[in-house]
Structures are given as structure tokens and as C-alpha cells.
Write a protein that holds these residues in place. Structure first.
Motif, PDB file in Angstrom:
ATOM      1  N   ALA A  63       6.097  -0.566   8.987  1.00 34.97           N
ATOM      2  CA  ALA A  63       7.539  -0.400   8.213  1.00 34.97           C
ATOM      3  C   ALA A  63       7.444   0.921   7.711  1.00 34.97           C
ATOM      4  CB  ALA A  63       7.983  -1.468   7.211  1.00 34.97           C
ATOM      5  N   ILE A  64       8.700   1.577   7.611  1.00 31.60           N
ATOM      6  CA  ILE A  64       8.882   2.944   7.115  1.00 31.60           C
ATOM      7  C   ILE A  64      10.018   2.611   6.006  1.00 31.60           C
ATOM      8  CG2 ILE A  64       9.472   5.511   7.343  1.00 31.60           C
ATOM      9  CD1 ILE A  64       8.778   5.459  10.460  1.00 31.60           C
ATOM     10  N   VAL A  65       9.556   2.724   4.752  1.00 32.69           N
ATOM     11  CA  VAL A  65      10.430   2.593   3.655  1.00 32.69           C
ATOM     12  C   VAL A  65      11.057   4.037   3.134  1.00 32.69           C
ATOM     13  CG1 VAL A  65       9.643   0.090   3.467  1.00 32.69           C
ATOM     14  CG2 VAL A  65       8.547   1.939   1.941  1.00 32.69           C
ATOM     15  N   LEU A  66      12.102   3.965   2.685  1.00 31.92           N
ATOM     16  CA  LEU A  66      12.502   5.399   2.024  1.00 31.92           C
ATOM     17  C   LEU A  66      13.378   5.103   0.912  1.00 31.92           C
ATOM     18  CD1 LEU A  66      13.780   6.964   5.530  1.00 31.92           C
ATOM     19  CD2 LEU A  66      11.600   7.259   4.431  1.00 31.92           C
ATOM     20  N   ILE A  67      13.386   5.876   0.035  1.00 31.65           N
ATOM     21  CA  ILE A  67      14.188   5.903  -1.218  1.00 31.65           C
ATOM     22  C   ILE A  67      15.459   6.732  -1.186  1.00 31.65           C
ATOM     23  CG2 ILE A  67      14.242   6.703  -3.849  1.00 31.65           C
ATOM     24  CD1 ILE A  67      11.033   6.498  -3.610  1.00 31.65           C
ATOM     25  N   ASP A  68      16.681   5.856  -1.271  1.00 32.13           N
ATOM     26  CA  ASP A  68      17.925   6.802  -0.932  1.00 32.13           C
ATOM     27  C   ASP A  68      18.236   7.682  -2.264  1.00 32.13           C
ATOM     28  OD1 ASP A  68      18.860   4.976  -2.976  1.00 32.13           O
ATOM     29  OD2 ASP A  68      19.439   3.648  -1.230  1.00 32.13           O
ATOM     30  N   LYS A  69      19.471   8.207  -2.089  1.00 36.74           N
ATOM     31  CA  LYS A  69      19.861   9.031  -3.257  1.00 36.74           C
ATOM     32  C   LYS A  69      20.143   8.291  -4.452  1.00 36.74           C
ATOM     33  CE  LYS A  69      22.447  12.255   0.338  1.00 36.74           C
ATOM     34  NZ  LYS A  69      23.682  12.620   0.576  1.00 36.74           N
ATOM     35  N   GLN A  70      20.553   7.232  -4.250  1.00 37.72           N
ATOM     36  CA  GLN A  70      20.637   6.437  -5.604  1.00 37.72           C
ATOM     37  C   GLN A  70      19.411   5.908  -6.132  1.00 37.72           C
ATOM     38  OE1 GLN A  70      22.621   5.656  -2.499  1.00 37.72           O
ATOM     39  NE2 GLN A  70      23.848   7.108  -3.681  1.00 37.72           N
ATOM     40  N   GLY A  71      18.288   6.211  -5.557  1.00 43.07           N
ATOM     41  CA  GLY A  71      16.887   5.812  -6.063  1.00 43.07           C
ATOM     42  C   GLY A  71      16.513   4.366  -5.604  1.00 43.07           C
ATOM     43  N   ASN A  72      17.306   3.821  -4.719  1.00 45.06           N
ATOM     44  CA  ASN A  72      16.704   2.510  -4.228  1.00 45.06           C
ATOM     45  C   ASN A  72      15.899   2.479  -2.942  1.00 45.06           C
ATOM     46  OD1 ASN A  72      18.514   1.188  -6.197  1.00 45.06           O
ATOM     47  ND2 ASN A  72      20.262   1.810  -4.953  1.00 45.06           N
ATOM     48  N   LEU A  73      14.948   1.535  -2.795  1.00 45.58           N
ATOM     49  CA  LEU A  73      14.040   1.507  -1.637  1.00 45.58           C
ATOM     50  C   LEU A  73      14.616   0.701  -0.504  1.00 45.58           C
ATOM     51  CD1 LEU A  73      11.197   2.744  -0.972  1.00 45.58           C
ATOM     52  CD2 LEU A  73      10.259   0.123  -1.660  1.00 45.58           C
ATOM     53  N   ASN A  74      14.554   1.108   0.645  1.00 39.93           N
ATOM     54  CA  ASN A  74      15.125   0.462   1.821  1.00 39.93           C
ATOM     55  C   ASN A  74      14.080   0.507   2.750  1.00 39.93           C
ATOM     56  OD1 ASN A  74      17.854  -0.166   0.610  1.00 39.93           O
ATOM     57  ND2 ASN A  74      17.865   2.142   0.406  1.00 39.93           N
ATOM     58  N   VAL A  75      14.395  -0.230   3.735  1.00 39.72           N
ATOM     59  CA  VAL A  75      13.489  -0.217   4.806  1.00 39.72           C
ATOM     60  C   VAL A  75      14.173   0.646   6.102  1.00 39.72           C
ATOM     61  CG1 VAL A  75      12.587  -1.581   7.114  1.00 39.72           C
ATOM     62  CG2 VAL A  75      12.448  -2.617   4.702  1.00 39.72           C
ATOM     63  N   GLY A  76      13.674   1.799   6.518  1.00 39.53           N
ATOM     64  CA  GLY A  76      14.363   2.723   7.494  1.00 39.53           C
ATOM     65  C   GLY A  76      13.953   2.121   8.721  1.00 39.53           C
ATOM     66  N   ALA A  77      12.657   1.649   8.892  1.00 37.64           N
ATOM     67  CA  ALA A  77      12.390   1.198  10.577  1.00 37.64           C
ATOM     68  C   ALA A  77      11.380   0.172  10.300  1.00 37.64           C
ATOM     69  CB  ALA A  77      12.276   2.173  11.504  1.00 37.64           C
ATOM     70  N   GLU A  78      11.345  -0.695  11.277  1.00 43.31           N
ATOM     71  CA  GLU A  78      10.203  -1.772  11.087  1.00 43.31           C
ATOM     72  C   GLU A  78       9.619  -2.314  12.465  1.00 43.31           C
ATOM     73  OE1 GLU A  78       9.965  -5.314  11.218  1.00 43.31           O
ATOM     74  OE2 GLU A  78      11.873  -5.796  11.712  1.00 43.31           O
ATOM     75  N   GLU A  79       8.711  -2.835  12.723  1.00 40.47           N
ATOM     76  CA  GLU A  79       8.211  -3.494  13.777  1.00 40.47           C
ATOM     77  C   GLU A  79       7.162  -4.577  13.370  1.00 40.47           C
ATOM     78  OE1 GLU A  79       7.206  -1.390  17.529  1.00 40.47           O
ATOM     79  OE2 GLU A  79       7.926   0.254  16.828  1.00 40.47           O
TER      80      GLU A  79
END
Length: 474
Positions: A63-79
Motif C-alpha cells: 500500500a502507498i499511504v499519503l498525507i493530504d493537504k489537511q494532514g490526514n493519512l489516506n491510502v493512495g494505492a493498495e494491492e
């Protein structure tokens, strides 16, 4: 159900055989380079990176997890993780940041679990460590752009059951450097598209007379900004790749390197660093002028920061037999600033003093003056300036007369960026000199309580810079 244990044994044995084959590091790096330099759509980019790595390492999941502009952690891609991974990741941005607060090293989950059980490691979150281990997560690989953590690769165990080797970890460090820049570029590209859409909507609301009067100028200025931004983005990725490969060659990752070639590699590395610095300046200017620069105003200890900056540049001064010192600082309260931006300005002022002082000394001073402000002052015994030079020194592409004879690589962008950053803090910058050969004094001052827009210490974006019809420097 009675066959399940036997089935798992057979699967493990089969995977051990099928996925034993290793990858070619050079081919993998080449493949990642192609992916990161040719895809600007962020969803396609993340998916391609994930598939490339899982195919190469035969990972069970990623999984690639990214921190968005609001500072929240989200899954950008996963397998391979399946349903529930989004809920698992949500809310863990602070934990991720704490893991990589003091290190950029890869977290090897199985190794950390073993060390914890042996009593020589205290995890920052024991429950999460065991959760990751139970989920067959093997590695947490941080993604940094400059000093900013933007996310991480979460990589599962190998299907063969083998552990990740030192070579695997070294290759992943290089790949994450390329990938982080590419992901940032893709995000900026999306921002640029959104910005263009919003700009078009605003233009449509404007009066017909204003559109007719300013259309040509706006189109020209927009084309210039987009060209600088996109060109800089495109330059940053290959420069980062070049830096990674030079580092690998210097570390003899591809074999022994003769001393003469090592000497030349040092020069190539230094030149590449100068280009990276130039590109970063251009990107800073593009973000600030278009109002897309983010600021995070927080209470900051400027006295400690000033000491760190001076200490980091003492070796450069020592090479030129210069005395670089920080005057003892009286008690100064914490100041509401964006720490990264102010550090950048401090480094620029002190580094310039080192560059343009052939002999003598450089004295740095921090003081709580004038009232309600904190000032950072750099005095040097360098080449000095004519009074006329000080009036245009903080303009784009401007350099004082005679500086090319002392330092040829300057672009005239550093002080311009510094002024815009201090302006965003509602502060002031000043350059003083009594003449050529008499040294210089550079000062910036910022409000103790921060800019008015920083009430509550929240992050804010820069305001777009006002455009003028002034002709560019020749």
C-alpha cells in the motif's frame, strides 16, 4: 476445513519455489525511473509504482499511504490488503509522523518485533507493531520531499517467505527518493490544473472591459509561470535520480571506483546540488507568486534555530579560514513563524556571508528588537556593496556589482525568495553597507506574535504576488 492446514503447507512450499528468483537492481531502477518520469496522473503513478515493486520483490501485498493537504493519512494505492485497509490507516498520521520524526531509516517490522521481545527495543506503539506483524507487513518505507514527510510505502512479506536483504533496503531508499519527488510533482500538476480551472471561472466573472484590457498580459504571465513550474518539476526528477546514482557510485555499489574518478564525482555531485537548489528556488517562486505556498505558523525557538544554522555552516567558513560565530543571545521568547521558511532565510543570509567574505569574520546576532519584533542580523567583513546595490538587491535575478568575481554560481534568486518569505510573515528585510570592501550587514525582522493571518497558529496559503508591467532584467 480439515484440508486447510495441509493447503497452507503446500502453498508455502510452492511459493518458496515459484518466487525464489531475484530481480535485477539496474533493471528495476530503470523501470521505476521510466514510471516516475513519464506519468503525471497521480492515480496511475501510484498504481504503477505499487505493481512495479510487488512484481520485483514478489511481495504479498503493498500500500502507498499519503498525507493530504489537511494532514490526514489516506491510502493512495493498495494491492493485497483488501477491504478495511482504509479504516485501518485512517487517523494514524500522527503515529506515522512520530515514527520518522528523528530518522529516515526503513522500519523492518519482524526485526523490531524480535528486538522488542528480546527487551532491547521500546516501540512507540506496541499494539500497532503487533498488528502490522499479524497483517504480514514487512516494511514501512518513508517518503520524504526535502525535510517533509509526505507518506510511506507499506510493503508485505515476500511470497517466498525470505526476508528482505540489505540490497533490497538500499534499492528501496533510492526508489523512494525518486517516487516521493514524482508523487509531489503529480500532486502539484493536479493543483495546477485545479488552479487553471478556478482562474478561468474567475476571469469569466470579470467585466468584458477588464478582460479585453488585461487578457494578453494575463495569458503571457500565466504561460511564464506554468512554464517555470512545469519545467522545474520536470528537471527535479532527473536531478534527483542523478544524485542517487552518483551516491551509489561513490559508495561503490557498482564496483570499485578509482581515486581520480572519485575526485571528479565530487565535482559532479556539487554541480548537481547547485542545479537542484536552483530548481527548488524556481519552484518556491512559482508557488509564492501564484499563491500556492503553504505556511505553518507555530511557536518556534529562534535562538536554537540560529545556533543550529551557524553550527552547520562553520565547516564551510573554516575551509576559507573565516571566523563564524553567533553572539550570546539573551532570553528571547518563542516566535510565531513557519520554522522551515525562517530556517531557509537564515541559511541564505549566513551562507551568502561565507561565500562573499574572502577573509576576516562573520558575526551572527539574534535580538528582541525593535519592540514587538525579533531580528536576525549577519555582519561580515566581505566585499561590501555600493549604496545603489542595496536598493535592488532583493529583486528577482539581481546581484550586487562585483559578486561574480568572488562567487560565479549565484542566480540572484536566493534573496528574492528570502524577501517574499519574510513578507509573508509581515516582517522586513534590510541590506546595509558603507561601500565596496567595507563588509555588509543583512537583517530580517519578524513580529513576535506572528502575522495577523496566523491567529490561532493555523496554516495558511500565501497571497498571490501582484504583477507589474516592469520589463524583466536583461
Amino acid at each position: 476445513t480439515g484440508y486447510q492446514p495441509l493447503r497452507k503447507v503446500v502453498e508455502r512450499a510452492t511459493n518458496k519455489f515459484l518466487y525464489k528468483k531475484s530481480y535485477d537492481p539496474n533493471k528495476l531502477l530503470s523501470r521505476v525511473t521510466t514510471v516516475t518520469s513519464s506519468i503525471l496522473n497521480i492515480d496511475q503513478l501510484l498504481t504503477s509504482i505499487s505493481r512495479t515493486l510487488t512484481d520485483a520483490f514478489h511481495s504479498s501485498k503493498m500500500a502507498i499511504v499519503l498525507i493530504d493537504k489537511q494532514g490526514n493519512l489516506n491510502v493512495g494505492a493498495e494491492e493485497g490488503f483488501g477491504e478495511g485497509v482504509d479504516d485501518f490507516v485512517a487517523g494514524k498520521e500522527q503515529i506515522l509522523a512520530s515514527y520518522f520524526e528523528d530518522t529516515r531509516e526503513i522500519y523492518v517490522i519482524d526485526e523490531l518485533k524480535t528486538r522488542y521481545e528480546a527487551g532491547d527495543y521500546v516501540p512507540k506503539n506496541k499494539d500497532l507493531l503487533f498488528q502490522l506483524h499479524d497483517m504480514d507487513v514487512a516494511l514501512i518505507v518513508p517518503l520524504f520531499v526535502k525535510e517533509r514527510l509526505i507518506g510511506a510505502f507499506v510493503i508485505g512479506t515476500k511470497k517466498s517467505g525470505d526476508p528482505y536483504t540489505k540490497q533490497d533496503l538500499s534499492i528501496l531508499k533510492i526508489i523512494t527518493g525518486q517516487s516521493a519527488v514524482a508523487i509531489e510533482n503529480a500532486a502539484l500538476y493536479d493543483d495546477l490544473k485545479d488552479f487553471n480551472i478556478k482562474l478561468k471561472q474567475e476571469v469569466q466573472k470579470a467585466t468584458h472591459e477588464l478582460v479585453d484590457a488585461n487578457q494578453d498580459l494575463k495569458q503571457l504571465d500565466q504561460a511564464k509561470s506554468e512554464f517555470i513550474s512545469i519545467a522545474s518539476h520536470q528537471l527535479r526528477t532527473p536531478l534527483t535520480i542523478i544524485k542517487g546514482f552518483i551516491s551509489m557510485i561513490q559508495e561503490e555499489s557498482f564496483g570499485e571506483v578509482p581515486p581520480k574518478i572519485k575526485e571528479q564525482l565530487v565535482k559532479v555531485f556539487a554541480s548537481n546540488e547547485r542545479l537542484i537548489h536552483l530548481v527548488e528556488n524556481l519552484l518556491d517562486i512559482s508557488r509564492i507568486e501564484s499563491g500556492r505556498q503553504d505556511y505553518n505558523f507555530q511557536p518556534t525557538d529562534l535562538a536554537t534555530m540560529a545556533k543550529e544554522v551557524v553550527d552547520s555552516l562553520v565547516p564551510s567558513a573554516r575551509v576559507k579560514d573565516l571566523k563564524l560565530k553567533l553572539e550570546p543571545t539573551k532570553s528571547i521568547p518563542k516566535v510565531i513563524v513557519d520554522a522551515n521558511k525562517i530556517r531557509e532565510v537564515m541559511i541564505n543570509f549566513v551562507d551568502n556571508a561565507v561565500k562573499y567574505t574572502p577573509q576576516g569574520s562573520i558575526v551572527v546576532k539574534l535580538s528582541a528588537t525593535p519592540p514587538g519584533m525579533v531580528s536576525f542580523e549577519v555582519n561580515d567583513t566581505g566585499i561590501g556593496m555600493d549604496p545603489d546595490d542595496t536598493r535592488h538587491l532583493f529583486k528577482k535575478f539581481s546581484r550586487a556589482a562585483g559578486t561574480f568575481q568572488v562567487h560565479t554560481e549565484g542566480t540572484g534568486l536566493g534573496l528574492y525568495v528570502a524577501k517574499m518569505l519574510i513578507d509573508a510573515h509581515e516582517g522586513k528585510v534590510k541590506a546595509e553597507s558603507t561601500g565596496r570592501g567595507n563588509g555588509s550587514k543583512f537583517t530580517f525582522s519578524v513580529p513576535l506574535k506572528g502575522p495577523k493571518a496566523a491567529g490561532g497558529h493555523q496554516a495558511k496559503k500565501s497571497e498571490p504576488q501582484k504583477k507589474t508591467t516592469k520589463k524583466p532584467p536583461a
